[in-house]
Design an enzyme around this catalytic site. Structure first.
Site, PDB file in Angstrom:
ATOM      1  N   ASP A   8       0.836  -1.202   0.000  1.00  0.00           N
ATOM      2  CA  ASP A   8       0.000   0.000   0.000  1.00  0.00           C
ATOM      3  C   ASP A   8       0.872   1.253   0.000  1.00  0.00           C
ATOM      4  O   ASP A   8       2.041   1.210   0.404  1.00  0.00           O
ATOM      5  CB  ASP A   8      -0.894   0.041   1.245  1.00  0.00           C
ATOM      6  CG  ASP A   8      -1.925  -1.070   1.226  1.00  0.00           C
ATOM      7  OD1 ASP A   8      -2.181  -1.629   0.155  1.00  0.00           O
ATOM      8  OD2 ASP A   8      -2.449  -1.370   2.322  1.00  0.00           O
TER       9      ASP A   8
HETATM   10  N1  URA Z   1      -1.578  -5.748   3.987  1.00  0.00           N
HETATM   11  C1  URA Z   1      -1.977  -4.455   3.971  1.00  0.00           C
HETATM   12  O1  URA Z   1      -2.996  -4.097   4.531  1.00  0.00           O
HETATM   13  N2  URA Z   1      -1.200  -3.578   3.277  1.00  0.00           N
HETATM   14  C2  URA Z   1      -0.055  -3.916   2.668  1.00  0.00           C
HETATM   15  O2  URA Z   1       0.629  -3.059   2.082  1.00  0.00           O
HETATM   16  C3  URA Z   1       0.341  -5.262   2.704  1.00  0.00           C
HETATM   17  C4  URA Z   1      -0.445  -6.165   3.374  1.00  0.00           C
END
Ligand code: URA
Length: 254
Positions: free
Chosen positions: A116
């Site tokens: 993310d």
């Molecule tokens: N889970 C999440 O919520 N975000 C990420 O970037 C990776 C795994």
């Protein structure tokens, strides 16, 4: 780069603009090598990374690349984005600073398992789609390990069975209505009151945030530390990258 597969005779015919009968003759005369071995079989299948030489002239020699990046928060895991800097922009900048990174065509790279925008840590990029498929198929169960900082204490609150309640819920899997799936068993280790380590074998959208969301415990920081046998290199400062060694590339899922 998709791993395009092609018959050797078709490939030579297209590359040299000659008919298949002439190609058959050329092959029979032993004038072609594929990956340094004389190739006589017209039906031989080659792919994007097969090194093909005819009469000493290289017809194809694409190199696969495997890149490890220490992704910063605020950079998007995409090749293009209107609003944010992308990881490819980042590679381009550092590539310029470093005076080139061995001739990688950055536009050929794709991301192996996104992070993310506000997550950080180990991000892999490659132009070898077979390798990325190997790592991202949930059936292969390649473990991805994350360090997670939570807003609320993991020790207390409304959670039934306390810490054990969290661990059990992650191990049992959670039903995600939107995708109509139950997450695969995930391992949760509580490292301290606000810090946990989560191991996933899949990568659903915002998976870890949504899993802690079930406990109304927002994720404050999320950092990926490893994928399979490969850990983020401690010498890579935030925003920096390096190529994987052959051993790292081969052993990542062994
Ligand atoms: N889970 C999440 O919520 N975000 C990420 O970037 C990776 C795994």
């Amino acid at each position: 780069m998709a791993l395009a597969r092609n018959r050797l005779d078709r490939f030579i015919s297209q590359e040299m603009d000659i008919n298949k009968r002439d190609v058959r003759l050329i092959l029979a005369q032993g004038r072609v090598t594929v990956d340094d071995v004389i190739a006589k079989n017209i039906e031989q299948i080659i792919d994007t990374f097969s090194h093909v030489i005819l009469d000493g002239k290289t017809l194809q020699n694409n190199m696969p690349y495997y890149v490890m990046l220490n992704k910063p928060i605020g950079v998007v895991s995409a090749t293009k984005d209107k609003e944010h800097k992308t990881v490819i922009d980042l590679l381009k900048e550092s590539d310029l600073e470093r005076g080139g990174a061995g001739g990688i065509d950055l536009n050929d790279l794709h991301i192996v398992g996104r992070l993310d925008l506000n997550s950080s840590g180990l991000l892999l990029l490659t132009n070898d789609s077979r390798w990325s498929e190997r790592l991202t198929q949930p059936e292969k169960k390649v473990a991805k390990v994350y360090q997670v900082v939570l807003q609320n204490s993991l020790y207390k609150g409304h959670i039934e069975n306390g810490v054990e309640g969290y661990v059990e819920a992650f191990a049992n899997g959670m039903y995600f209505e939107y995708e109509n799936i139950t997450t695969r068993p995930a391992q949760l280790k509580i490292l301290s009151e606000f810090v946990a380590q989560v191991t996933l074998v899949e990568g659903r959208y915002h998976q870890i945030k949504r899993m802690f969301g079930r406990f109304r415990n927002p994720v404050v920081k999320l950092h990926r530390v490893s994928i399979g046998n490969l850990s983020l290199d401690n010498n890579l400062s935030v925003g920096n990258f390096r190529l994987l060694t052959d051993v790292e590339m081969d052993n990542i899922d062994s």
